[in-house]
Write a protein that holds these residues in place. Structure first.
Motif, PDB file in Angstrom:
ATOM      1  N   THR A 136       0.869  -1.165   0.000  1.00  0.00           N
ATOM      2  CA  THR A 136       0.000   0.000   0.000  1.00  0.00           C
ATOM      3  C   THR A 136       0.909   1.218   0.000  1.00  0.00           C
ATOM      4  OG1 THR A 136      -1.690  -1.170   1.260  1.00  0.00           O
ATOM      5  CG2 THR A 136      -1.806   1.221   1.262  1.00  0.00           C
ATOM      6  N   LEU A 137       0.610   2.168  -0.871  1.00  0.00           N
ATOM      7  CA  LEU A 137       1.428   3.364  -0.918  1.00  0.00           C
ATOM      8  C   LEU A 137       0.558   4.600  -0.902  1.00  0.00           C
ATOM      9  CD1 LEU A 137       2.280   4.410  -4.391  1.00  0.00           C
ATOM     10  CD2 LEU A 137       1.844   1.996  -4.129  1.00  0.00           C
ATOM     11  N   GLN A 138       1.099   5.648  -0.323  1.00  0.00           N
ATOM     12  CA  GLN A 138       0.436   6.946  -0.314  1.00  0.00           C
ATOM     13  C   GLN A 138       1.332   7.912  -1.060  1.00  0.00           C
ATOM     14  OE1 GLN A 138      -0.325   7.941   3.776  1.00  0.00           O
ATOM     15  NE2 GLN A 138      -1.965   6.436   3.967  1.00  0.00           N
ATOM     16  N   LEU A 139       0.760   8.542  -2.071  1.00  0.00           N
ATOM     17  CA  LEU A 139       1.481   9.483  -2.917  1.00  0.00           C
ATOM     18  C   LEU A 139       0.821  10.846  -2.847  1.00  0.00           C
ATOM     19  CD1 LEU A 139       1.927   7.364  -6.168  1.00  0.00           C
ATOM     20  CD2 LEU A 139       3.713   7.987  -4.548  1.00  0.00           C
ATOM     21  N   ALA A 140       1.618  11.876  -3.061  1.00  0.00           N
ATOM     22  CA  ALA A 140       1.092  13.237  -3.126  1.00  0.00           C
ATOM     23  C   ALA A 140       1.690  13.937  -4.326  1.00  0.00           C
ATOM     24  CB  ALA A 140       1.422  14.010  -1.856  1.00  0.00           C
ATOM     25  N   LEU A 141       0.865  14.726  -4.988  1.00  0.00           N
ATOM     26  CA  LEU A 141       1.354  15.623  -6.035  1.00  0.00           C
ATOM     27  C   LEU A 141       1.710  16.936  -5.362  1.00  0.00           C
ATOM     28  CD1 LEU A 141      -1.320  15.116  -8.827  1.00  0.00           C
ATOM     29  CD2 LEU A 141       0.973  14.138  -8.726  1.00  0.00           C
ATOM     30  N   ALA A 196      -2.635  17.140  -4.407  1.00  0.00           N
ATOM     31  CA  ALA A 196      -3.569  16.039  -4.216  1.00  0.00           C
ATOM     32  C   ALA A 196      -2.782  14.865  -3.641  1.00  0.00           C
ATOM     33  CB  ALA A 196      -4.210  15.645  -5.546  1.00  0.00           C
ATOM     34  N   ALA A 197      -3.448  14.065  -2.866  1.00  0.00           N
ATOM     35  CA  ALA A 197      -2.814  12.885  -2.270  1.00  0.00           C
ATOM     36  C   ALA A 197      -3.797  11.723  -2.332  1.00  0.00           C
ATOM     37  CB  ALA A 197      -2.399  13.170  -0.831  1.00  0.00           C
ATOM     38  N   ALA A 198      -3.246  10.526  -2.469  1.00  0.00           N
ATOM     39  CA  ALA A 198      -4.109   9.349  -2.551  1.00  0.00           C
ATOM     40  C   ALA A 198      -3.361   8.116  -2.054  1.00  0.00           C
ATOM     41  CB  ALA A 198      -4.578   9.117  -3.984  1.00  0.00           C
ATOM     42  N   GLU A 199      -4.155   7.133  -1.673  1.00  0.00           N
ATOM     43  CA  GLU A 199      -3.613   5.838  -1.286  1.00  0.00           C
ATOM     44  C   GLU A 199      -3.952   4.852  -2.392  1.00  0.00           C
ATOM     45  OE1 GLU A 199      -3.641   4.374   2.890  1.00  0.00           O
ATOM     46  OE2 GLU A 199      -5.005   2.860   2.045  1.00  0.00           O
ATOM     47  N   LEU A 200      -2.947   4.107  -2.827  1.00  0.00           N
ATOM     48  CA  LEU A 200      -3.117   3.128  -3.890  1.00  0.00           C
ATOM     49  C   LEU A 200      -2.539   1.793  -3.441  1.00  0.00           C
ATOM     50  CD1 LEU A 200      -1.846   5.998  -5.428  1.00  0.00           C
ATOM     51  CD2 LEU A 200      -3.130   4.832  -7.190  1.00  0.00           C
ATOM     52  N   ARG A 201      -2.935   0.747  -4.146  1.00  0.00           N
ATOM     53  CA  ARG A 201      -2.428  -0.587  -3.809  1.00  0.00           C
ATOM     54  C   ARG A 201      -1.673  -1.155  -5.002  1.00  0.00           C
ATOM     55  NH1 ARG A 201      -5.750  -4.785  -2.604  1.00  0.00           N
ATOM     56  NH2 ARG A 201      -7.202  -4.063  -4.165  1.00  0.00           N
ATOM     57  N   LEU A 202      -0.550  -1.785  -4.694  1.00  0.00           N
ATOM     58  CA  LEU A 202       0.195  -2.553  -5.682  1.00  0.00           C
ATOM     59  C   LEU A 202       0.043  -4.022  -5.321  1.00  0.00           C
ATOM     60  CD1 LEU A 202       3.538  -0.550  -5.996  1.00  0.00           C
ATOM     61  CD2 LEU A 202       1.591  -0.504  -7.534  1.00  0.00           C
TER      62      LEU A 202
END
Length: 185
Positions: free
Chosen positions: A128-133, A148-154
């Motif tokens: 699980t990763l959290q990224l921000a622009l 913007a920020a979001a949590e995504l799954r790999l």
């Protein structure tokens, strides 16, 4: 038998008959003006909603692009060593993973926007990763504005990862707050 009217009576009758035209014209003008202003306001609100939706879609696309960039980096053999650990522990693990390039994992550029890894958490299925622009001010550069920020799954796919569908938007303050992976614990 016609009765003759005086000039005074003629003027009084004439002014009584023509007195309704001016108020009617003014009332009609006011109604048209208010209707026009209402339509203009509705059009502006619709345009603002459409622009906001476009910005949200663009930011989501950029976040997914950043996640795919990180996914490609995570699939590199040199990076796998450090990615077995949560990002909060990377500073301590870096010595045992000399090939890993933590700066490339922590930040990058995609479509002219810079991104930052806020958090990486490996799981049994992948990570699980959290990224921000790191967004620009409204109206500058690309005009997307804001961050913007979001949590995504790999998900693990053999020795590599694949990006799972969907993303969970994080509060805008997540990018500005201090949970970034670049900070040492």
């Amino acid at each position: 038998m016609h009765r003759s009217i005086t000039a005074r009576e003629f003027v009084r009758r004439r002014s009584a008959q023509s007195g309704f035209v001016l108020p009617l014209a003014i009332s009609t003008s006011v109604v048209l003006l208010l209707g026009s202003a209402s339509l203009h306001t509705l059009a502006l609100h619709g345009r603002l909603r459409a622009r906001q939706q476009w910005q949200t879609t663009t930011q989501r696309d950029q976040l997914r692009s950043a996640a795919m960039t990180l996914r490609a980096q995570a699939s590199e053999p040199a990076q796998r060593c450090v990615l077995a650990w949560p990002s909060s522990e990377w500073s301590g693990v870096a010595a045992s993973c000399p090939e890993a390039d933590l700066d490339r994992l922590r930040q990058g550029d995609v479509e002219g926007e810079s991104w930052q890894l806020l958090h990486w958490q490996p799981t049994a299925e992948g990570a699980t990763l959290q990224l921000a622009l790191n967004g620009e001010a409204e109206g500058a550069g690309t005009g997307h504005g804001g961050s913007a920020a979001a949590e995504l799954r790999l998900l693990r796919h053999g020795e590599a990862f694949r990006l799972a569908d969907g993303l969970a938007a994080l509060p805008a303050s997540a990018a500005a707050d201090g949970t970034a992976a670049t900070e040492a614990p």
